[in-house]
Design an enzyme around this catalytic site. Structure first.
Site, mmCIF file in Angstrom:
data_model
loop_
_atom_site.group_PDB
_atom_site.id
_atom_site.type_symbol
_atom_site.label_atom_id
_atom_site.label_comp_id
_atom_site.label_asym_id
_atom_site.label_seq_id
_atom_site.Cartn_x
_atom_site.Cartn_y
_atom_site.Cartn_z
ATOM 1 N NE ARG A 46 -2.921 0.454 3.352
ATOM 2 C CZ ARG A 46 -2.281 0.777 4.478
ATOM 3 N NH1 ARG A 46 -1.617 1.916 4.560
ATOM 4 N NH2 ARG A 46 -2.301 -0.030 5.516
ATOM 5 C CE1 TYR A 98 -17.414 9.092 -15.516
ATOM 6 C CE2 TYR A 98 -16.757 9.548 -13.265
ATOM 7 C CZ TYR A 98 -17.137 8.653 -14.241
ATOM 8 O OH TYR A 98 -17.247 7.339 -13.931
ATOM 9 C CG ASP A 170 -10.818 14.671 -15.162
ATOM 10 O OD1 ASP A 170 -10.155 14.071 -16.038
ATOM 11 O OD2 ASP A 170 -11.765 14.143 -14.560
ATOM 12 C CE LYS A 195 -13.429 6.220 -17.913
ATOM 13 N NZ LYS A 195 -13.689 7.583 -17.417
#
Ligand SMILES: *Cc1c(COP(=O)(O)O)cnc(C)c1O
Length: 375
Positions: A46, A98, A170, A195
């Site tokens: 992590r 979005y 973004d 994407k």
């Protein structure tokens, strides 16, 4: 200094790899045995993992940034950035976002007491008009979705010069190959790597890039504390996806141009939306006569799979109102103009001639049924 395409094709070797692997090794492990003196480069995945380190070096090269942090999703990247605003702070966001970002903003306002304003940030002067004394952060999409409005990142940065306000972009729709937000004055560049960056529809991932050491430290601390780091296998897949990003993007943009040019002549298409400055994107938004026609098109295309996402090597089709933007409230959708007649296409690497024939066949069949009174 090699050029970016070369750099992405050949990820650097790990200094710790005695086997001298020529493709990036996958360290699929949660823990690393520690030296008794506590001086270990890695201890827990992590917080740090060699495979993810390679990915982040590649992502930083792609963004031309000092730092790039790989997160478990685009939304995790957005969340890390938005949480830089605290109770009582004001955040300005674009008015065409979005759907998942809108949902996250609602949480930020309701649970964390952050004031949110929406503004048409693609219009000159809109940001200046929205600024307040307590504005802490501005978030815009470089090309908005689904209306493909182009935001001038440099102009936004100029409007914020001399103020203690962070500019976050973004840039999922364009990718850093087409636009590097940091080079235009943004403080933070965000990608949903789900994407185009990964491109194969098999990874959920996000990226935040910055040149600011203190911001990078703060984001890295939060990512580790909240557990939103990207897992090793996803990091490995994404590193591989990046190797072909320049090739994929070139093919997909060329295909999108060809399809967009032919769409206005197809039956039942009433409007075709592409970026008004001719920006290279793989998404095309179109409008058809009514909701039934939109539904019929989704049902009848064979090569375009009905999915919410975009940017993959396989073409896809969606209706934003019921899919990517379904998490918005009815009022938010109405205000944004997201009607049930909007259809969004994402162009993959298939032969554009096949894609056009598929669209034309589906539209013509839908037309014939509508004329015959069938659904
Ligand atoms: C998909 C998307 C996101 C969210 O990314 P996930 O990887 O799905 O969490 C954020 N912004 C834009 C513009 C997107 O298209």
């Amino acid at each position: 200094m090699t050029l970016l395409t070369t750099r992405l094709a050949q990820p650097p070797a790990l200094p710790c790899d005695g086997a001298r692997a020529t493709s990036t090794p996958l360290y699929q492990t949660a823990t690393f045995a520690q030296h008794p003196d506590g001086d270990s480069r890695w201890d827990y995945s992590r917080s740090g993992n060699p495979t993810r380190d390679v990915l982040e070096v590649q992502l930083a090269a792609l963004e031309g940034a000092r730092h790039a942090l790989a997160c478990s999703s685009g939304v995790a990247a957005l969340s890390a950035v938005l949480r830089l605003a605290h109770r009582g702070d004001h955040v300005i966001v674009g008015d065409d976002l979005y759907g998942g970002t809108c949902r996250l903003l609602r949480l930020l306002a309701e649970d964390h007491g952050v004031e949110i304003s929406r503004a048409p940030l693609h219009e000159p002067g809109a940001l200046r008009a929205a600024l307040r004394g307590n504005t802490r952060l501005v978030l815009a999409e470089s090309v908005t979705n689904p209306f493909l409005r182009v935001v001038d990142v440099g102009a936004l940065a100029t409007d914020l010069r001399g103020r203690d306000v962070l500019l976050a972009i973004d840039n999922t729709m364009r990718t850093p190959l087409a636009l590097r937000p940091l080079a235009h004055g943004a403080d933070l560049a965000i990608q949903s790597a789900t994407k185009l960056l990964n491109g194969h529809g098999d990874v959920t991932a996000g990226v935040v890039a910055t040149d600011d050491d203190a911001l990078a430290d703060s984001l890295a601390f939060r990512r580790n504390a909240e557990g939103t780091t990207l897992a090793p296998f996803e990091a490995w897949l994404l590193t591989r996806g990046l190797q072909t990003l320049p090739l994929r993007l070139r093919a997909q943009v060329a295909g999108a141009r060809q399809v967009a040019a032919a769409l206005p002549g197809l039956p039942g298409v009433t409007r075709v939306i592409t970026p008004d400055d001719g920006s290279d994107v793989v998404v095309i938004t179109l409008e058809v006569e009514d909701e039934a026609a939109a539904r019929a098109l989704l049902e009848r295309t064979r090569l375009f799979r009905t999915t919410v996402s975009f940017g993959g090597v396989g073409s896809s089709i969606s209706t934003p109102a019921t899919m990517s933007h379904a998490s918005m409230t009815v009022g938010e959708r109405a205000a944004a103009g997201i009607t049930p007649t909007l259809v969004r296409l994402s162009i993959g690497i298939e032969d554009p001639a096949d894609l056009l024939a598929d669209l034309e066949g589906a539209l013509a069949a839908g037309r014939r049924c509508a004329v015959a009174g069938l659904t």
